[in-house]
Design an enzyme around this catalytic site. Structure first.
Site, mmCIF file in Angstrom:
data_model
loop_
_atom_site.group_PDB
_atom_site.id
_atom_site.type_symbol
_atom_site.label_atom_id
_atom_site.label_comp_id
_atom_site.label_asym_id
_atom_site.label_seq_id
_atom_site.Cartn_x
_atom_site.Cartn_y
_atom_site.Cartn_z
ATOM 1 N N GLU A 1 0.969 -1.255 0.128
ATOM 2 C CA GLU A 1 0.091 -0.025 0.137
ATOM 3 C C GLU A 1 0.682 1.464 -0.043
ATOM 4 O O GLU A 1 1.026 1.355 0.633
ATOM 5 C CB GLU A 1 -0.772 0.277 1.252
ATOM 6 C CG GLU A 1 -1.749 -1.388 1.445
ATOM 7 C CD GLU A 1 -2.235 -1.370 0.359
ATOM 8 O OE1 GLU A 1 -3.352 -0.509 -0.487
ATOM 9 O OE2 GLU A 1 -3.636 -2.455 0.932
ATOM 10 N N CYS B 1 -1.851 9.625 3.047
ATOM 11 C CA CYS B 1 -1.658 9.283 1.174
ATOM 12 C C CYS B 1 -2.288 9.265 0.599
ATOM 13 O O CYS B 1 -2.517 9.723 -0.772
ATOM 14 C CB CYS B 1 -1.382 7.203 1.403
ATOM 15 S SG CYS B 1 -2.820 7.042 2.496
HETATM 16 P P1 NAD Z 1 8.647 4.750 4.472
HETATM 17 O O1 NAD Z 1 8.751 4.389 3.305
HETATM 18 O O2 NAD Z 1 9.549 5.588 5.133
HETATM 19 O O3 NAD Z 1 8.316 4.175 5.360
HETATM 20 C C1 NAD Z 1 7.544 2.785 5.795
HETATM 21 C C2 NAD Z 1 8.328 1.617 7.051
HETATM 22 O O4 NAD Z 1 9.358 0.989 5.884
HETATM 23 C C3 NAD Z 1 8.899 2.067 8.535
HETATM 24 O O5 NAD Z 1 8.566 1.119 8.819
HETATM 25 C C4 NAD Z 1 9.451 1.955 7.931
HETATM 26 O O6 NAD Z 1 10.958 1.232 9.238
HETATM 27 C C5 NAD Z 1 9.970 0.654 7.144
HETATM 28 N N1 NAD Z 1 11.201 0.844 6.623
HETATM 29 C C6 NAD Z 1 12.164 1.624 5.390
HETATM 30 N N2 NAD Z 1 13.314 1.356 4.640
HETATM 31 C C7 NAD Z 1 12.888 -0.276 4.772
HETATM 32 C C8 NAD Z 1 13.459 -1.678 4.268
HETATM 33 N N3 NAD Z 1 14.905 -0.827 3.481
HETATM 34 N N4 NAD Z 1 12.920 -2.609 4.654
HETATM 35 C C9 NAD Z 1 11.615 -2.515 5.320
HETATM 36 N N5 NAD Z 1 11.737 -1.901 5.366
HETATM 37 C C10 NAD Z 1 11.810 -0.367 5.943
HETATM 38 O O7 NAD Z 1 7.599 5.591 5.160
HETATM 39 P P2 NAD Z 1 6.996 6.752 5.714
HETATM 40 O O8 NAD Z 1 6.774 7.466 5.902
HETATM 41 O O9 NAD Z 1 6.307 5.308 7.067
HETATM 42 O O10 NAD Z 1 5.467 6.970 5.283
HETATM 43 C C11 NAD Z 1 5.172 7.963 4.484
HETATM 44 C C12 NAD Z 1 4.785 6.960 3.464
HETATM 45 O O11 NAD Z 1 3.833 6.168 3.464
HETATM 46 C C13 NAD Z 1 3.791 7.957 2.448
HETATM 47 O O12 NAD Z 1 4.468 7.823 0.617
HETATM 48 C C14 NAD Z 1 2.158 6.967 2.230
HETATM 49 O O13 NAD Z 1 1.792 8.267 1.218
HETATM 50 C C15 NAD Z 1 2.481 6.878 2.347
HETATM 51 N N6 NAD Z 1 1.393 5.623 2.543
HETATM 52 C C16 NAD Z 1 0.386 4.821 1.976
HETATM 53 C C17 NAD Z 1 -0.564 4.357 2.636
HETATM 54 C C18 NAD Z 1 -1.611 3.667 1.939
HETATM 55 O O14 NAD Z 1 -2.401 2.843 2.078
HETATM 56 N N7 NAD Z 1 -1.407 3.302 0.297
HETATM 57 C C19 NAD Z 1 -1.145 4.867 3.654
HETATM 58 C C20 NAD Z 1 -0.552 5.668 4.240
HETATM 59 C C21 NAD Z 1 0.345 5.890 4.344
#
Ligand code: NAD
Length: 524
Positions: free
Chosen positions: A288, A322
């Protein structure tokens, strides 16, 4: 609380007084115990790591909310092994008993909704209603999975009998859990986007390891306590904390994982998708991802509804949803009037301590987001015109937090790169378009396809639904142009670069994603 009041993102604008009183009480109680250390939960036990990290409030970075464990690759392996060991028992348990335990978890969440909401408001910088909505949604997402399991009678379905003369040949379709499911969640909906996927995975019979974002360990620790206190057996759920780049990566790279739900940014999600594909066979990968959500406003729109809906979706949670309304395409004849109304509403937004009941916008999540805001507004100042905002706030009550002003940008050329880039901040760009077809062309001309909004006549709304490329679409909604999904009402998910499965969370087809099908043919 009035029995008739059901908190959702659509009803949150006019809550009963009691809801505020209970939030204030919970906030005081939480503030009295800030700064404590919390373990990870592996195999039912609190586990502590050698290195720690603090969760600080983005509204006031002097405030340490709690101290958390910087989990390592060894912790990841330990958690996955615990989940693997618990899988035979959990998956073979009658699904009715699993559902009963998950309903106990829902009770725990609902019992602690004000406490978890207060922690989240401080940890994420969400206003109180958004924070409470996130926790209420968590309970409803898990409830929806339980309801779907019951409604589908455990997903055991008798198929046709083979027309064999002299034999009785029955066929059953049975959905079964995969094994160990990894749940990696983002900072912005720490409860719902950890609890929702975790709930679905668990109801389906998988065991889980959940890892929250580094900015939001406290909220998710409280959710994990709800699972623990509901009596989920040891190892069935495991909660670990630490950086995505090390701990998260170790989880993704492990052969002990059978499936994953990742919610977060497009870049990290695509990396996980590619890394996960290195295993010996294809494993289910529910992604997502981000959004760049358009709103289209027709010359026939009710501009009052459009203005309030766009303002709410552009600046709710500081533009860090998001589903945030980050691009608006307005038909020429109503452009001036709509932008005037939007500017008026935006200038009235109260910014400050997100726990204060009168505040709509809190701080952005962290130093990096704050710096991003400065960089983007600098870039935008050279190509467009600020109708509002464009600055960070640094004086008085804002001095210790990451406060940004809600920013509306006009006159940005339609080929500017930021029309297609998810800034994830309180910045929305507005364009004047000659007609609706042009608006639709622009709206669909991005890699994302999460949510979209429209204001116009009912016939135009039908045209909008027929042509827009997005997973959740709204027309004529004053509660939010592009935001505000709810399980069972508007299941949430994205098309194109916004999601991998084409099936929305909290919807009809979500729970089966956590199970694989087995056909049982028995000949007597
Ligand atoms: P992010 O991608 O920076 O991090 C998300 C998660 O991934 C965190 O727990 C982080 O620690 C982990 N992570 C980071 N690098 C990783 C790796 N190499 N391997 C495994 N895990 C890793 O996102 P964020 O800043 O926390 O959230 C914002 C983003 O999420 C925005 O792009 C937003 O649009 C998206 N989002 C999407 C939805 C949806 O339902 N489509 C909902 C909420 C947020």
């Amino acid at each position: 609380m009035a029995e008739t009041f059901k908190l959702t993102y659509a009803t949150m604008f006019n809550p009963p007084e009691e809801l505020h009183e209970r939030f204030d009480e919970a906030l005081e109680a939480v503030k009295a115990r800030l700064g404590q250390e919390y373990g990870m939960i592996i195999n039912g036990e609190d586990v502590f790591a050698a290195e720690k990290f603090e969760s600080r409030s983005p509204a006031n970075t002097d405030v340490v909310l709690g101290v958390f464990q910087k989990g390592t690759a060894e912790d990841a392996e330990r958690a996955l092994k615990a989940a693997r060991a618990a899988f035979p028992m959990w998956s073979k348990m009658k699904w009715q008993d699993r559902v009963a335990l998950m309903r106990k978890a829902i009770e725990q969440i609902e019992k602690r909704i004000f406490e978890i909401g207060a922690v989240m408001a401080m940890e994420v910088g969400k206003n109180r209603m958004e924070a409470l909505g996130d926790v209420a949604e968590t309970a409803d997402l898990i409830r929806y999975s339980c309801d779907m399991m019951e409604k589908n009678d455990g997903y055991v379905v008798e198929m046709g009998r083979d027309p064999l003369v002299g034999f009785k040949s029955t066929n059953y379709s049975v959905l079964k859990p995969y094994g160990v499911w990894l749940v990696v969640s983002p900072f912005n909906f720490p409860s719902a986007l950890t609890g929702g996927p975790a709930g679905a995975a668990l109801v389906a019979g998988n065991t889980i390891v959940m890892k929250p974002a580094t900015d939001t360990p406290f909220t998710v620790r409280l959710l994990a306590e709800c699972f623990r206190d509901a009596g989920l057996p040891e190892g069935v759920f495991n909660f670990i904390t630490g950086p995505g780049s090390t701990l998260g990566q170790a989880l993704v790279d492990s052969p002990l994982v059978d499936g994953i739900t990742f919610t977060g940014s497009y870049d990290v999600g695509m990396k996980i998708f590619r890394d996960f594909a290195r295993g010996p066979y294809v494993r289910p990968t529910i992604l997502e991802l981000g959004g760049k959500n358009p709103t289209i406003v027709s010359r026939n729109a009710d501009l009052e509804k459009a203005a309030i809906g766009i303002m709410r979706s552009a600046f709710g949670l500081q533009g860090q949803k998001c589903s945030a309304a980050s691009r608006v395409y307005i038909e020429e004849p109503v452009y001036d009037e709509l932008t005037e109304r939007l500017v008026d509403l935006t200038n009235k937004i109260k910014i400050g301590d997100p726990t204060d009941r009168s505040v709509y916008m809190g701080p952005v999540i962290n130093q990096k987001a704050y710096q991003d805001f400065k960089n983007f507004t600098e870039e935008l100042s050279q190509a467009g015109t600020f109708l509002t905002g464009g600055k960070v706030l640094t004086d008085g009550e804002y001095a210790r937090g990451y406060f940004c002003t809600p920013t509306l940008v006009a006159d940005l050329p339609l080929d500017h790169r930021l029309w297609k880039y998810e800034m994830f901040l309180p910045i929305t760009t507005l364009a004047r378009v000659p007609n609706l077809d042009r608006a639709m062309e622009e709206a669909n001309n991005v890699n994302y396809g999460l949510t979209a909004g429209f204001y116009g006549t009912k016939e135009e709304a039908k045209w909008f639904f027929d042509n827009i490329q997005a997973g959740v679409t709204y027309a004529n909604r004053p509660q939010g142009a592009t935001t505000g999904a709810w399980p069972g009402f508007q299941p949430f998910g994205g098309w194109k670069g916004s999601g991998s499965t084409g099936k929305n969370g909290g919807g009809l087809y979500y729970l089966p994603l956590y199970m694989h099908e087995q056909i049982h043919n028995l000949v007597e």
